[in-house]
Design an enzyme around this catalytic site. Structure first.
Site, PDB file in Angstrom:
ATOM      1  N   TYR A  64       0.854  -1.195   0.000  1.00 36.51           N
ATOM      2  CA  TYR A  64       0.000   0.000   0.000  1.00 36.51           C
ATOM      3  C   TYR A  64       0.892   1.248   0.000  1.00 36.51           C
ATOM      4  CZ  TYR A  64      -3.762  -3.200   1.505  1.00 36.51           C
ATOM      5  OH  TYR A  64      -4.661  -4.236   1.612  1.00 36.51           O
ATOM      6  N   PRO A 219     -15.669  -4.886   2.505  1.00 34.74           N
ATOM      7  CA  PRO A 219     -16.973  -5.326   3.026  1.00 34.74           C
ATOM      8  C   PRO A 219     -18.128  -4.396   2.635  1.00 34.74           C
ATOM      9  CG  PRO A 219     -15.700  -4.308   4.780  1.00 34.74           C
ATOM     10  CD  PRO A 219     -14.783  -4.412   3.586  1.00 34.74           C
TER      11      PRO A 219
HETATM   12  N1  LIG Z   1      -5.886  -8.452   0.969  1.00 26.96           N
HETATM   13  C1  LIG Z   1      -6.250  -7.855  -0.139  1.00 26.96           C
HETATM   14  O1  LIG Z   1      -5.933  -8.306  -1.262  1.00 26.96           O
HETATM   15  C2  LIG Z   1      -7.086  -6.611  -0.044  1.00 26.96           C
HETATM   16  C3  LIG Z   1      -7.729  -6.103  -1.190  1.00 26.96           C
HETATM   17  C4  LIG Z   1      -8.528  -4.960  -1.045  1.00 26.96           C
HETATM   18  C5  LIG Z   1      -8.640  -4.337   0.201  1.00 26.96           C
HETATM   19  N2  LIG Z   1      -7.966  -4.836   1.292  1.00 26.96           N
HETATM   20  C6  LIG Z   1      -8.082  -4.200   2.622  1.00 26.96           C
HETATM   21  O2  LIG Z   1      -9.451  -4.036   2.951  1.00 26.96           O
HETATM   22  C7  LIG Z   1      -9.726  -2.668   3.266  1.00 26.96           C
HETATM   23  C8  LIG Z   1     -11.133  -2.329   2.847  1.00 26.96           C
HETATM   24  O3  LIG Z   1     -11.380  -2.650   1.481  1.00 26.96           O
HETATM   25  P1  LIG Z   1     -11.698  -1.528   0.382  1.00 26.96           P
HETATM   26  O4  LIG Z   1     -11.120  -0.243   0.795  1.00 26.96           O
HETATM   27  O5  LIG Z   1     -11.303  -2.138  -0.923  1.00 26.96           O
HETATM   28  O6  LIG Z   1     -13.302  -1.481   0.355  1.00 26.96           O
HETATM   29  P2  LIG Z   1     -14.441  -0.983   1.379  1.00 26.96           P
HETATM   30  O7  LIG Z   1     -13.947  -0.994   2.748  1.00 26.96           O
HETATM   31  O8  LIG Z   1     -15.614  -1.797   1.025  1.00 26.96           O
HETATM   32  O9  LIG Z   1     -14.717   0.507   0.872  1.00 26.96           O
HETATM   33  C9  LIG Z   1     -13.978   1.604   1.314  1.00 26.96           C
HETATM   34  C10 LIG Z   1     -14.512   2.856   0.639  1.00 26.96           C
HETATM   35  O10 LIG Z   1     -15.934   2.923   0.795  1.00 26.96           O
HETATM   36  C11 LIG Z   1     -16.333   4.246   1.095  1.00 26.96           C
HETATM   37  N3  LIG Z   1     -16.854   4.263   2.491  1.00 26.96           N
HETATM   38  C12 LIG Z   1     -16.342   3.605   3.565  1.00 26.96           C
HETATM   39  N4  LIG Z   1     -17.110   3.824   4.652  1.00 26.96           N
HETATM   40  C13 LIG Z   1     -18.103   4.643   4.267  1.00 26.96           C
HETATM   41  C14 LIG Z   1     -19.208   5.221   4.937  1.00 26.96           C
HETATM   42  N5  LIG Z   1     -19.437   4.970   6.224  1.00 26.96           N
HETATM   43  N6  LIG Z   1     -20.038   6.025   4.238  1.00 26.96           N
HETATM   44  C15 LIG Z   1     -19.831   6.270   2.923  1.00 26.96           C
HETATM   45  N7  LIG Z   1     -18.809   5.747   2.225  1.00 26.96           N
HETATM   46  C16 LIG Z   1     -17.941   4.931   2.891  1.00 26.96           C
HETATM   47  C17 LIG Z   1     -15.108   5.106   0.960  1.00 26.96           C
HETATM   48  O11 LIG Z   1     -15.043   5.542  -0.396  1.00 26.96           O
HETATM   49  P3  LIG Z   1     -14.504   7.031  -0.765  1.00 26.96           P
HETATM   50  O12 LIG Z   1     -13.069   7.017  -0.398  1.00 26.96           O
HETATM   51  O13 LIG Z   1     -14.796   7.146  -2.210  1.00 26.96           O
HETATM   52  O14 LIG Z   1     -15.302   7.984   0.083  1.00 26.96           O
HETATM   53  C18 LIG Z   1     -13.984   4.130   1.270  1.00 26.96           C
HETATM   54  O15 LIG Z   1     -12.752   4.525   0.713  1.00 26.96           O
HETATM   55  C19 LIG Z   1      -8.622  -1.874   2.553  1.00 26.96           C
HETATM   56  O16 LIG Z   1      -8.396  -0.615   3.164  1.00 26.96           O
HETATM   57  C20 LIG Z   1      -7.438  -2.806   2.698  1.00 26.96           C
HETATM   58  O17 LIG Z   1      -6.853  -2.635   3.981  1.00 26.96           O
HETATM   59  C21 LIG Z   1      -7.222  -5.972   1.178  1.00 26.96           C
END
Ligand SMILES: NC(=O)c1ccc[n+]([C@@H]2O[C@H](COP(=O)([O-])OP(=O)(O)OC[C@H]3O[C@@H](n4cnc5c(N)ncnc54)[C@H](OP(=O)(O)O)[C@@H]3O)[C@@H](O)[C@H]2O)c1
Length: 335
Positions: A64, A219
């Protein structure tokens, strides 16, 4: 004191929801450019809102922002001044085009990136859970797992996890660690109401059988399950490739609209938001087998996601959301 789930059979206890910190990549490197850069003062506020909301852990990775997320998180935690034993750090080693030897070689780099944590750390190693980010490396899964196990034996980490491992690779990592008397604590996988692959491909069943926790990434399906894009928030104004994903386009949003309506209806009865219901479903549908790490780009998102810890869904609500989520996933595939 918030409820905690045990991370597999490891000694680590985490709140069912943690904070994902891919968003802290400072928009550096290939993976980091997925998200707009967040100023460090805002990172501090996001970390503060997370801890104030009762969350006790953070997930980061070397890939990251090529260490930027680790540094940014560590600096924020130092500035907040929270005691090291009040939170858990999960980190990840990136195996592509590397051999198992890179695990030990890059570990001091990880510790240096997280050095701001080390300065107030006498009670714990800098990294609690170290994960293999994905399975593809020049070394076999067994060799990678054994190398990770040695870090536990040396007291440099507390537990080993993997990520994006299918059932067979997860079992192989588990079995190799078992020969060292160590558990495989977790497998970090994409999982949400509309991303249900692990329910079908054997990963979730095997994780339950072996006592391995699933750490659900994305999620909120990167914002879809908040309902804000259904309400007209324009993904085209955002940095990164989400705008090209079908689920963010009109046709994809139509497929998930009935689910979002259901999330809204359940949220209204709990006086909370659709996103909080989606997170509560993720960490309650399968007992204590799944924890989730939503990312946040603002303190209000972080506070809202942390508040999902207090939402308790009934068995009927869990079942209804389960069914609507499956239907939405099917509809997304058809469109
Ligand atoms: N192991 C792996 O291969 C892998 C892959 C992907 C992710 N990850 C990990 O999982 C974490 C989460 O996954 P992700 O970031 O892909 O997806 P996510 O958690 O489903 O979505 C995060 C995004 O959703 C929006 N959001 C979050 N909370 C919100 C709320 N309460 N109200 C409105 N919008 C909200 C924001 O978008 P905006 O920024 O546009 O506002 C935020 O950046 C990552 O940070 C990372 O640490 C791991």
């Amino acid at each position: 004191m918030a409820t905690t789930y045990k991370l597999g059979k490891s000694p680590i206890e985490v709140t069912p929801i943690g904070l994902g910190t891919w968003q802290f990549s400072r928009s550096r490197g290939f993976a980091g450019r997925y998200w707009a850069s967040i100023p460090q003062e805002r990172v501090v506020e996001i970390a503060r809102a997370t801890l104030d909301g009762g969350i006790n852990w953070f997930d980061t990775a070397e890939v990251y922002g090529n260490g930027a997320s680790e540094e940014s998180l560590a600096e924020a935690l130092r500035e907040i001044g929270v005691a090291r034993d009040a939170y858990i750090i999960a980190d990840k080693w990136f195996p592509a085009f590397r051999t198992k030897r890179s695990i030990a070689k890059t570990f001091p780099v990880r510790e240096r990136s997280l050095a701001a944590i080390a300065t107030n750390s006498t009670v714990r190693p800098v990294i609690d859970l170290h994960q293999i980010h994905q399975p593809f490396s020049f070394s076999r899964v067994e060799s990678q797992a054994a190398e990770m196990g040695r870090l536990v034996d040396d007291g440099r980490i507390r537990a080993v996890g993997v990520s994006n491992f299918n059932e067979s690779r997860m079992r192989r990592a588990h079995d190799r660690l078992a020969t060292m008397g160590l558990p495989l604590a977790s497998n970090q996988m994409r999982y949400s109401l509309i991303d249900r692959e692990i329910e079908r491909n054997g990963v979730l069943d095997a994780a339950k059988e072996l006592g391995i926790t699933i750490i659900a990434y994305s999620p909120l399906s990167q914002g879809i399950l908040t309902g804000r894009f259904h309400d007209g928030d324009d993904i085209r104004s955002k940095q990164g490739p989400r705008k090209w994903l079908r689920r963010f386009k009109t046709v994809g949003l139509a497929a998930t609209r009935p689910l979002v309506e259901c999330l809204r209806a359940v949220a209204a009865t709990h006086d909370c938001s659709p996103a909080q219901v989606a997170l509560a479903w993720t960490v309650q549908m399968h007992g204590t087998s799944i924890v989730a790490i939503p990312g946040a780009s603002s303190p209000s998102q972080a506070a809202s996601n942390a508040a999902a810890l207090t939402v308790r869904l009934s068995p009927e609500e869990l079942a209804e959301l389960d069914e609507k989520g499956r239907a939405a996933e099917r509809a997304l595939k058809k469109k």
